[in-house]
Design a protein around this motif. Structure first.
Motif, PDB file in Angstrom:
ATOM      1  N   UNK A   4       0.830  -1.193   0.000  1.00 21.26           N
ATOM      2  CA  UNK A   4       0.000   0.000   0.000  1.00 21.26           C
ATOM      3  C   UNK A   4       0.872   1.253   0.000  1.00 21.26           C
ATOM      4  N   UNK A   5       0.368   2.385  -0.503  1.00 18.03           N
ATOM      5  CA  UNK A   5       1.104   3.657  -0.389  1.00 18.03           C
ATOM      6  C   UNK A   5       1.096   4.146   1.050  1.00 18.03           C
ATOM      7  N   UNK A   6       1.970   5.103   1.343  1.00 14.62           N
ATOM      8  CA  UNK A   6       2.090   5.586   2.718  1.00 14.62           C
ATOM      9  C   UNK A   6       0.822   6.260   3.213  1.00 14.62           C
ATOM     10  N   UNK A   7       0.157   7.008   2.336  1.00 13.32           N
ATOM     11  CA  UNK A   7      -1.055   7.715   2.742  1.00 13.32           C
ATOM     12  C   UNK A   7      -1.902   7.992   1.516  1.00 13.32           C
ATOM     13  N   UNK A   8      -3.178   8.288   1.759  1.00 12.27           N
ATOM     14  CA  UNK A   8      -4.073   8.631   0.654  1.00 12.27           C
ATOM     15  C   UNK A   8      -3.666   9.961   0.030  1.00 12.27           C
ATOM     16  N   UNK A   9      -3.142  10.878   0.841  1.00 15.08           N
ATOM     17  CA  UNK A   9      -2.701  12.162   0.305  1.00 15.08           C
ATOM     18  C   UNK A   9      -1.545  11.975  -0.671  1.00 15.08           C
ATOM     19  N   UNK A  10      -0.619  11.071  -0.320  1.00 14.79           N
ATOM     20  CA  UNK A  10       0.479  10.801  -1.236  1.00 14.79           C
ATOM     21  C   UNK A  10      -0.022  10.182  -2.534  1.00 14.79           C
TER      22      UNK A  10
END
Length: 520
Positions: free
Chosen positions: A354-360
């Motif tokens: 998964x990516x680090x955060x949805x914002x990223x």
């Protein structure tokens, strides 16, 4: 026992069909009284109704090759008409030459050539048999072209992922359904879907009224990667390979940068050969048959008044498609794997990357990066000026801006490091002229195009007036008209001084021409 083939190679009895072996046994049964009990062949021929000469030939074959020698082999020229080989090649060549000819036309041409050459004239049925026995692949290649041959007959290497999130596929299709757009007009929407190759589960989708673009693909990719808000929809994560075709939306620099940042390896199909997309295309057919066909506004090709059937909005269609994917498609056993896609995806018992955060993720997928330089009045982009107090310390510096094509009222500014260690976020710069509004890049482009079209129309109008007046000014007047009116031409080089009158052989009389004097 074995017998010899026409080419001299031995053929075992097992190499023949059941019917051929049964026929050989029947012949052996007829010969058995002669072979075992020494019954004369003449008497055997009378009792069984077979010619004595035929029985002698069978006996010789059996004694030399055994039961396999009694097998009746088809003629080497079976299915081939007896005719000169050049005439056969002529018939086949006519049948393989585009445009496609009827059997009657081929027969007439072949009969004409045969008569000229002194060959036996073939019958219509003979020509029909020759054409019918042509290799279908050869006919397709000759008459329908390479592309059709490749689609139907060429061998395809079909990739198969061994685990979930190993390979994802993406595709677009224009739906056979009409909706009402925000302006109240009927329109056909586009569906972008992303499927996991191993489980056949749909990881994400997007419905748009615009043609496929890098942004619509990025929005579907965002939904596919991030965790879903619906508890029953578990498919998520970053894939290892993204299988794409050569569409402009898939080969854009934006999507290329996104996959590089997420460490996803793109895999492109060959140009003009979209093989390997059969799985995602099969989902599109299932969506059309099981979901869209039951919605209002469904109008496949051939339907009358297709646009008049539009009743749904785009949001309502989006809700219906999402419900079908979650509650029907992902939970229904797949026809090929025999396992529901959702269950097959979960059977791997793995932790998706998964990516680090949805914002990223949003920063990567929903924004486009462009290099720019900070000037004393801010940053110039799309003929607009973006400013922020933080930029005062970075005048003359090279920066990277990121913007959302759906809203260009603000941009994100990042300081570019020459050593390549990465970009540092500086600020969100706004455009004072667009502050307090939400303006998309599409709206800006449409407004500029409309303004440019309006100015070009005004230029065209004035150009027509200029060309018309100049043409009239340069056109010489007829001599008879000048003589009848006594018109004097004024010389522009003489600063308004009158020029001499045109010399004429006839002197105008008071009765000639109109009384009113005209001037040019």
């Amino acid at each position: 026992m074995e017998t010899a083939s026409p080419d001299g190679d031995p053929v075992p009895l097992t190499g023949f069909s059941d019917a051929q072996r049964q026929a050989a046994i029947e012949r052996w049964r007829l010969l058995r009284p002669h072979l075992d009990d020494d019954v004369p062949l003449s008497q055997l021929a009378t009792s069984c109704g077979v010619a004595e000469r035929t029985l002698r030939r069978w006996r010789a074959a059996y004694q030399s090759g055994g039961l396999a020698a009694l097998v009746r082999r088809p003629r080497a020229d079976r299915g081939r008409a007896r005719m000169p080989e050049p005439l056969r090649l002529l018939i086949e060549g006519l049948a393989l030459r585009p445009p496609r000819r009827s059997i009657a036309v081929i027969h007439r041409q072949a009969a004409s050539v045969a008569t000229t050459r002194g060959w036996p004239v073939p019958g219509y049925s003979t020509v029909h048999e020759i054409v019918r026995n042509l290799d279908p692949a050869l006919r397709t290649l000759a008459l329908d072209g390479t592309k059709r041959y490749r689609e139907v007959y060429e061998l395809v290497h079909r990739r198969e992922a061994s685990k979930p999130n190993q390979i994802w596929q993406a595709d677009h299709t224009e739906l056979d359904l009409w909706v009402i757009d925000p302006k109240g007009r009927p329109a056909r929407p586009w569906l972008t879907a992303i499927e996991d190759d191993h489980s056949r589960a749909i990881a994400g989708y997007a419905v748009n009224l615009e043609a496929p673009s890098a942004l619509s693909t990025a929005l579907a990719f965002r939904q596919a990667i991030w965790r879903k808000s619906e508890p029953a929809w578990h498919v998520c994560g970053i894939p290892e390979v993204f299988h794409l075709d050569h569409g402009s939306d898939f080969t854009s620099s934006h999507l290329e940068q996104v996959m590089a940042d997420l460490r996803v390896r793109p895999m492109f199909s060959k140009k003009g050969q979209p093989h390997g997309h059969g799985k995602i295309e099969r989902f599109m057919e299932t969506m059309n048959e099981m979901c869209l066909a039951h919605l209002p506004g469904y109008a496949p090709k051939g339907s009358k008044d297709r646009a008049a059937q539009a009743t749904l909005t785009l949001a309502e269609l989006d809700t219906a498609i999402g419900r079908f994917i979650r509650e029907v498609y992902n939970l229904r056993p797949h026809s090929e794997t025999k396992v529901p896609p959702q269950a097959r995806w979960e059977a791997g018992a793995f932790i998706p990357r998964m990516p680090d955060s949805l914002e990223q993720l949003d920063l990567l997928l929903c924004t486009v990066a462009k290099p720019r330089e900070v000037h004393t009045d801010g940053i110039q982009f799309l003929a607009l000026r973006y400013i922020d107090p933080v930029l005062a310390d970075y005048v003359g510096e090279q920066v990277t801006i990121r913007y959302d094509p759906r809203d260009i009222t603000e941009i994100r500014v990042y300081l570019r490091h020459p050593d390549g260690t990465g970009d540092t976020f500086l600020c969100r710069a706004i455009c004072p002229h667009l502050s307090g509004e939400t303006v998309s890049l599409k709206e800006i482009t449409a407004a500029r195009n409309a303004r440019r079209k309006q100015l070009r129309g005004r230029l065209a109008t004035r150009a027509i007036v200029v060309d018309t007046l100049l043409a009239l000014h340069d056109e010489p007047l007829p001599a008879a008209y000048l003589a009848s009116t006594g018109l004097r031409r004024w010389s522009t080089s003489n600063q308004g001084a009158p020029a001499t009158t045109h010399d004429t052989d006839e002197t105008p009389t008071p009765g000639d021409g109109p009384r009113l004097k005209r001037y040019w």
